[in-house]
Design a protein around this motif. Structure first.
Motif, PDB file in Angstrom:
ATOM      1  N   GLU A 195      -1.803 -16.501 -10.691  1.00 61.30           N
ATOM      2  CA  GLU A 195      -1.447 -16.370 -12.104  1.00 61.30           C
ATOM      3  C   GLU A 195      -0.727 -17.617 -12.601  1.00 61.30           C
ATOM      4  OE1 GLU A 195      -1.391 -14.339 -15.805  1.00 61.30           O
ATOM      5  OE2 GLU A 195      -2.561 -14.128 -13.954  1.00 61.30           O
ATOM      6  N   LEU A 196       0.135 -18.192 -11.762  1.00 64.42           N
ATOM      7  CA  LEU A 196       0.812 -19.439 -12.130  1.00 64.42           C
ATOM      8  C   LEU A 196      -0.193 -20.585 -12.264  1.00 64.42           C
ATOM      9  CD1 LEU A 196       4.011 -19.271  -9.882  1.00 64.42           C
ATOM     10  CD2 LEU A 196       3.948 -19.204 -12.383  1.00 64.42           C
ATOM     11  N   ALA A 197      -1.182 -20.622 -11.364  1.00 63.79           N
ATOM     12  CA  ALA A 197      -2.209 -21.662 -11.448  1.00 63.79           C
ATOM     13  C   ALA A 197      -3.015 -21.527 -12.739  1.00 63.79           C
ATOM     14  CB  ALA A 197      -3.137 -21.584 -10.236  1.00 63.79           C
ATOM     15  N   LYS A 198      -3.294 -20.285 -13.125  1.00 58.63           N
ATOM     16  CA  LYS A 198      -3.997 -20.046 -14.387  1.00 58.63           C
ATOM     17  C   LYS A 198      -3.149 -20.524 -15.565  1.00 58.63           C
ATOM     18  CE  LYS A 198      -5.537 -16.212 -17.318  1.00 58.63           C
ATOM     19  NZ  LYS A 198      -5.607 -14.745 -17.430  1.00 58.63           N
ATOM     20  N   LYS A 199      -1.851 -20.221 -15.513  1.00 59.60           N
ATOM     21  CA  LYS A 199      -0.943 -20.664 -16.580  1.00 59.60           C
ATOM     22  C   LYS A 199      -0.852 -22.185 -16.605  1.00 59.60           C
ATOM     23  CE  LYS A 199       3.738 -19.825 -18.355  1.00 59.60           C
ATOM     24  NZ  LYS A 199       5.027 -19.124 -18.088  1.00 59.60           N
ATOM     25  N   LEU A 200      -0.843 -22.788 -15.413  1.00 54.59           N
ATOM     26  CA  LEU A 200      -0.773 -24.243 -15.310  1.00 54.59           C
ATOM     27  C   LEU A 200      -1.996 -24.899 -15.934  1.00 54.59           C
ATOM     28  CD1 LEU A 200       0.971 -26.535 -14.029  1.00 54.59           C
ATOM     29  CD2 LEU A 200      -0.499 -26.356 -12.022  1.00 54.59           C
ATOM     30  N   SER A 201      -3.157 -24.263 -15.786  1.00 61.03           N
ATOM     31  CA  SER A 201      -4.391 -24.825 -16.338  1.00 61.03           C
ATOM     32  C   SER A 201      -4.364 -24.861 -17.865  1.00 61.03           C
ATOM     33  CB  SER A 201      -5.604 -24.030 -15.857  1.00 61.03           C
ATOM     34  OG  SER A 201      -5.591 -22.707 -16.364  1.00 61.03           O
ATOM     35  N   GLY A 202      -3.471 -24.087 -18.465  1.00 59.38           N
ATOM     36  CA  GLY A 202      -3.324 -24.166 -19.915  1.00 59.38           C
ATOM     37  C   GLY A 202      -2.692 -25.479 -20.361  1.00 59.38           C
ATOM     38  N   TYR A 203      -2.021 -26.157 -19.429  1.00 59.75           N
ATOM     39  CA  TYR A 203      -1.378 -27.437 -19.743  1.00 59.75           C
ATOM     40  C   TYR A 203      -2.259 -28.630 -19.395  1.00 59.75           C
ATOM     41  CZ  TYR A 203       2.955 -24.785 -20.311  1.00 59.75           C
ATOM     42  OH  TYR A 203       3.912 -23.895 -20.744  1.00 59.75           O
ATOM     43  N   LEU A 204      -2.985 -28.527 -18.263  1.00 60.06           N
ATOM     44  CA  LEU A 204      -3.838 -29.620 -17.807  1.00 60.06           C
ATOM     45  C   LEU A 204      -5.068 -29.057 -17.103  1.00 60.06           C
ATOM     46  CD1 LEU A 204      -1.236 -32.082 -16.213  1.00 60.06           C
ATOM     47  CD2 LEU A 204      -2.622 -32.563 -18.225  1.00 60.06           C
ATOM     48  N   HIS A 205      -6.115 -29.835 -17.077  1.00 60.64           N
ATOM     49  CA  HIS A 205      -7.289 -29.459 -16.288  1.00 60.64           C
ATOM     50  C   HIS A 205      -6.963 -29.754 -14.824  1.00 60.64           C
ATOM     51  CE1 HIS A 205     -11.808 -30.166 -15.259  1.00 60.64           C
ATOM     52  NE2 HIS A 205     -11.365 -28.973 -14.865  1.00 60.64           N
ATOM     53  N   ILE A 206      -6.930 -28.720 -13.984  1.00 61.15           N
ATOM     54  CA  ILE A 206      -6.488 -28.888 -12.608  1.00 61.15           C
ATOM     55  C   ILE A 206      -7.562 -28.445 -11.624  1.00 61.15           C
ATOM     56  CG2 ILE A 206      -4.045 -28.616 -13.155  1.00 61.15           C
ATOM     57  CD1 ILE A 206      -4.296 -25.693 -12.156  1.00 61.15           C
ATOM     58  N   LYS A 207      -7.399 -28.887 -10.397  1.00 61.20           N
ATOM     59  CA  LYS A 207      -8.228 -28.430  -9.283  1.00 61.20           C
ATOM     60  C   LYS A 207      -7.326 -27.747  -8.265  1.00 61.20           C
ATOM     61  CE  LYS A 207     -11.951 -31.870  -9.531  1.00 61.20           C
ATOM     62  NZ  LYS A 207     -12.647 -32.966  -8.803  1.00 61.20           N
ATOM     63  N   VAL A 208      -7.709 -26.535  -7.864  1.00 57.28           N
ATOM     64  CA  VAL A 208      -6.935 -25.765  -6.887  1.00 57.28           C
ATOM     65  C   VAL A 208      -7.715 -25.699  -5.585  1.00 57.28           C
ATOM     66  CG1 VAL A 208      -6.011 -23.488  -6.323  1.00 57.28           C
ATOM     67  CG2 VAL A 208      -5.726 -24.412  -8.627  1.00 57.28           C
ATOM     68  N   ASP A 209      -7.015 -25.934  -4.491  1.00 57.02           N
ATOM     69  CA  ASP A 209      -7.644 -25.845  -3.173  1.00 57.02           C
ATOM     70  C   ASP A 209      -6.621 -25.236  -2.215  1.00 57.02           C
ATOM     71  OD1 ASP A 209      -9.529 -26.043  -1.229  1.00 57.02           O
ATOM     72  OD2 ASP A 209      -9.802 -28.217  -1.396  1.00 57.02           O
ATOM     73  N   TYR A 210      -7.057 -24.981  -1.004  1.00 52.42           N
ATOM     74  CA  TYR A 210      -6.161 -24.389  -0.013  1.00 52.42           C
ATOM     75  C   TYR A 210      -6.214 -25.218   1.263  1.00 52.42           C
ATOM     76  CZ  TYR A 210      -5.870 -20.442  -3.151  1.00 52.42           C
ATOM     77  OH  TYR A 210      -5.640 -19.664  -4.266  1.00 52.42           O
ATOM     78  N   SER A 211      -5.038 -25.501   1.820  1.00 50.41           N
ATOM     79  CA  SER A 211      -4.948 -26.301   3.038  1.00 50.41           C
ATOM     80  C   SER A 211      -5.355 -25.473   4.249  1.00 50.41           C
ATOM     81  CB  SER A 211      -3.520 -26.824   3.209  1.00 50.41           C
ATOM     82  OG  SER A 211      -2.638 -25.740   3.461  1.00 50.41           O
ATOM     83  N   LYS A 212      -5.331 -26.092   5.426  1.00 49.79           N
ATOM     84  CA  LYS A 212      -5.687 -25.392   6.657  1.00 49.79           C
ATOM     85  C   LYS A 212      -4.739 -24.240   6.948  1.00 49.79           C
ATOM     86  CE  LYS A 212      -7.855 -29.409   8.829  1.00 49.79           C
ATOM     87  NZ  LYS A 212      -7.819 -30.361   9.963  1.00 49.79           N
ATOM     88  N   THR A 213      -3.504 -24.367   6.487  1.00 45.26           N
ATOM     89  CA  THR A 213      -2.524 -23.296   6.705  1.00 45.26           C
ATOM     90  C   THR A 213      -2.646 -22.193   5.661  1.00 45.26           C
ATOM     91  OG1 THR A 213      -0.880 -24.512   5.415  1.00 45.26           O
ATOM     92  CG2 THR A 213      -0.887 -24.872   7.795  1.00 45.26           C
ATOM     93  N   GLY A 214      -3.548 -22.380   4.705  1.00 45.07           N
ATOM     94  CA  GLY A 214      -3.782 -21.347   3.706  1.00 45.07           C
ATOM     95  C   GLY A 214      -2.933 -21.455   2.465  1.00 45.07           C
TER      96      GLY A 214
END
Length: 658
Positions: A195-214
């Protein structure tokens, strides 16, 4: 057998209880923002029992990514349209239209042309010119206020974004702790993070990924990181070193900063950055270009006539000082550096930003950048060993419309950089130099007297005045002709004439004429004299015409008509008139606003469709959960019956052994 049956029933009870708990949690969170429906999975064991594997979120990362992209796009268009529509309303108001003030000013000058001796009409014209200057200030202030609002919103948005990235990084740490202690994923924490990532996308176009640790990592679309593991970076807003009027984004890594490419940022921050560059800065510079153009051209034209007191006209306007900005890494101290508009060359002035840099002991390069910071192909060089400055130390830069005073070049170090834009703030810097309406130079500087003994009805008229400077023309500063200047034109034949000086000596002779236009040009004297004349009608041998400023009357409006004609001349870049330029600005703002409104509405539809698609996958359906609850309740009861059967079987076995 009873023992095995008992284990089967007990595992079934535990499995059904866990599913009932999950169903209850889903039902309770049906309206919780960002909640993802959960599902408990089980694994069948070899002994017939069932083992709970985990309780996982039902999510589609590709759909979630699409939601973020669509939220970013909608936020961009919504924010841009919001602030752009305000600018559209302001510039679209008739009361603030520059063209209305331009029309009033030129009409007032035309009214004076109808009666140049009228002091009251001159006062009215002067008042309108004064109002025009003030209106340039008003328009520039309107644009500046809108930019100030956008800059404040940008700073606030960046602070909010940094708060969100900090929360995401903190949740990464919390998720690692919880999932280390448990075999089940930290579903609720991951929902909050999504939900925070979705809110963050309202400010900038972002890319979300997950590291090996998740854990979640967040980066800008160009790959620059915002959240790395448990460490967030800081986004900062600072002045652009090339142009402090613009704002530039930087990513602060603690020990160093990296600039962010301002293009295609997306979200509300991208909208505010684009608004400042595409509208606020551009509009200010277009207004500045207009202010420079009208000031320069009216000043030059006014100098070609005689004012109300019979003196050569002077500047009506004063163009403000052009500011320059020293590079952050400069070593030298060029305190004498100055830039000015080349008199009469305002058509060459553009809205570009220029960069002056020293490349060796005698050479300086001038590079031009457009409003987006893209380098123009044209590069100009100033070579102080071959070029000579004027008496005030200015080097004229060919084709750019401005002069540069370098001063002591030893104060510059190699690779020192200075940036400036001639049109930046020029509308605000415009001021009135004239003191009254008498300063309007409406009369021609030279007139013609026809000899009454001429044999023909031909008339000699003034067709152009190009220069009245006492060092470069036929005119003295005292509004008289030099003795060696053209004082008369005498026709020695029907198709031949002489140009004579003040003593009656022939300066030039022209024979076998084919037309009677621009006589001084035909005689090779027009450029040196600074004016030219043409004949209407057919002359006769002996016809004579005397030239001099004394032959113009107080009611003459030759130069006044030239001043009025500037209203429709292509003064802006040599292509567009003053009124057309402002109309184009207003039209472009209106068109941009309409386009943004369309994009906002379409992006809203697309965003809602993406959210609905996400909800169909991850959202809670009460109907589905009700069916699941009934199923799991029945399974729970059935498992209880299995345990009862196991107990009964065990009791029977015990009784048989007694």
């Amino acid at each position: 057998m009873g023992s095995n049956l008992y284990a089967i029933g007990l595992s079934g009870l535990q499995s059904s209880r866990a599913r009932i708990d999950t169903t209850g949690q889903n039902t309770s969170n049906v309206d919780t923002a960002g909640y993802s429906r959960q599902k408990t999975s089980t694994i069948a064991e070899a002994n017939g029992t069932v083992r709970i594997k985990d309780t996982a979120r039902i999510v589609d990362k590709f759909v979630n990514e699409q939601v973020r992209n669509d939220v970013s796009a909608h936020s961009y268009y919504d924010t841009y349209h919001s602030i752009m529509s305000t600018s559209d309303q302001l510039l679209g108001e008739k009361s603030v239209s520059l063209n209305a003030y331009l029309s009033k000013t030129f009409k007032a000058i035309q009214d004076v042309n109808n009666d140049p001796t009228s002091s009251s009409l001159r006062d009215i014209a002067f008042s309108n010119i004064k109002d025009l200057v003030q209106h340039y200030h008003t328009l520039s202030n309107l644009v500046g206020e809108q930019k100030s609002i956008a800059d404040k919103r940008l700073s606030t948005s960046v602070a909010e974004l940094n708060n969100i990235t900090g929360q995401i990084a903190q949740l990464n740490g919390d998720i690692l702790k919880e999932e280390t202690r448990s075999t089940s994923p930290a579903n609720e924490l991951r929902d909050r993070q999504e939900e925070l990532a979705k809110k963050l996308s309202g400010y900038l176009h972002i890319k979300v990924d997950y590291s090996k640790t998740g854990v979640m990592t967040v980066a800008l679309a160009n790959g620059q990181p915002l959240v790395m593991d448990k460490t967030p970076t800081k986004l900062k807003v600072e002045e652009d070193p090339k142009n402090p009027q613009n704002k530039k984004l930087y990513i602060d890594f603690g020990k160093y900063e990296v600039g962010v490419n301002n293009e295609n940022l997306g979200g509300s921050i991208g909208a505010l950055v684009d608004y400042s560059a595409d509208f606020a800065v551009k509009s200010d510079r277009l207004l500045g270009q207009s202010a420079i153009s009208i000031a320069d051209r009216m000043n030059q034209q006014n100098k070609l006539g005689l004012d109300g007191d019979g003196n050569f006209g002077q500047d009506l306007f004063r163009i403000g000082r052009i500011s320059f900005h020293a590079g952050q890494h400069n070593i030298g101290n060029a305190s004498d550096l100055a830039v000015r508009v080349t008199p009469g060359k305002s058509a060459e002035i553009t809205t570009d930003t220029y960069e002056l840099s020293k490349t060796d002991n005698n050479r300086f390069l001038i590079k031009a950048y457009d409003e987006h910071g893209h380098l123009r192909k044209h590069v100009t060089e100033i070579n102080t060993s071959t070029m000579k400055p004027d008496d005030k130390g200015y080097y004229q830069v060919p084709g750019l419309g401005f002069d540069i005073r370098l001063g002591d070049i030893s104060k510059y170090s190699i690779n020192d950089v200075y940036n400036f834009s001639p049109t930046e703030g020029a509308a605000t810097g415009l001021s009135l130099q004239a003191n009254s309406g008498e300063d309007l130079a409406l009369r021609a500087p030279i007139g013609v007297q026809t000899n009454p003994n001429n044999m023909s009805d031909a008339k000699l008229t003034l067709t152009s005045v190009t220069n009245t400077h006492p060092d470069r023309s036929a005119f003295k500063s005292s509004n008289e002709l030099y003795q060696n200047a053209p004082h008369s034109i005498v026709f020695t034949g029907d198709h031949s004439f002489e140009v004579r000086d003040g003593r009656g000596n022939a300066l030039a002779k022209v024979n076998n004429m084919t037309n009677f236009k621009d006589l001084l040009t035909q005689a090779g004297l027009a450029k040196e004299a600074g004016f030219d004349l043409s004949l209407q009608g057919s002359p006769k041998a002996g016809d004579e015409f005397d030239l001099g400023p004394q032959f113009t009357g107080a009611a003459d409006d030759y130069n006044g008509l030239k001043l009025v004609s500037l209203q429709d001349k292509p003064l802006i870049g040599g292509k567009t008139s003053l009124s057309e330029s402002f109309a184009d600005l207003v039209a472009s703002v209106g068109s941009k606003t309409a386009s943004l409104e369309t994009n906002k509405e379409s992006s809203d539809v697309v965003m809602n469709q993406s959210i609905a698609r996400r909800d169909s996958i991850s959202g809670v359906s009460l109907d589905e959960e009700a069916v699941n609850l009934l199923k799991y309740q029945q399974a729970y009861s059935a498992s209880a019956q299995v345990i009862t059967a196991a107990r009964s079987t065990f009791d029977t076995l015990l009784a048989a052994m007694r």
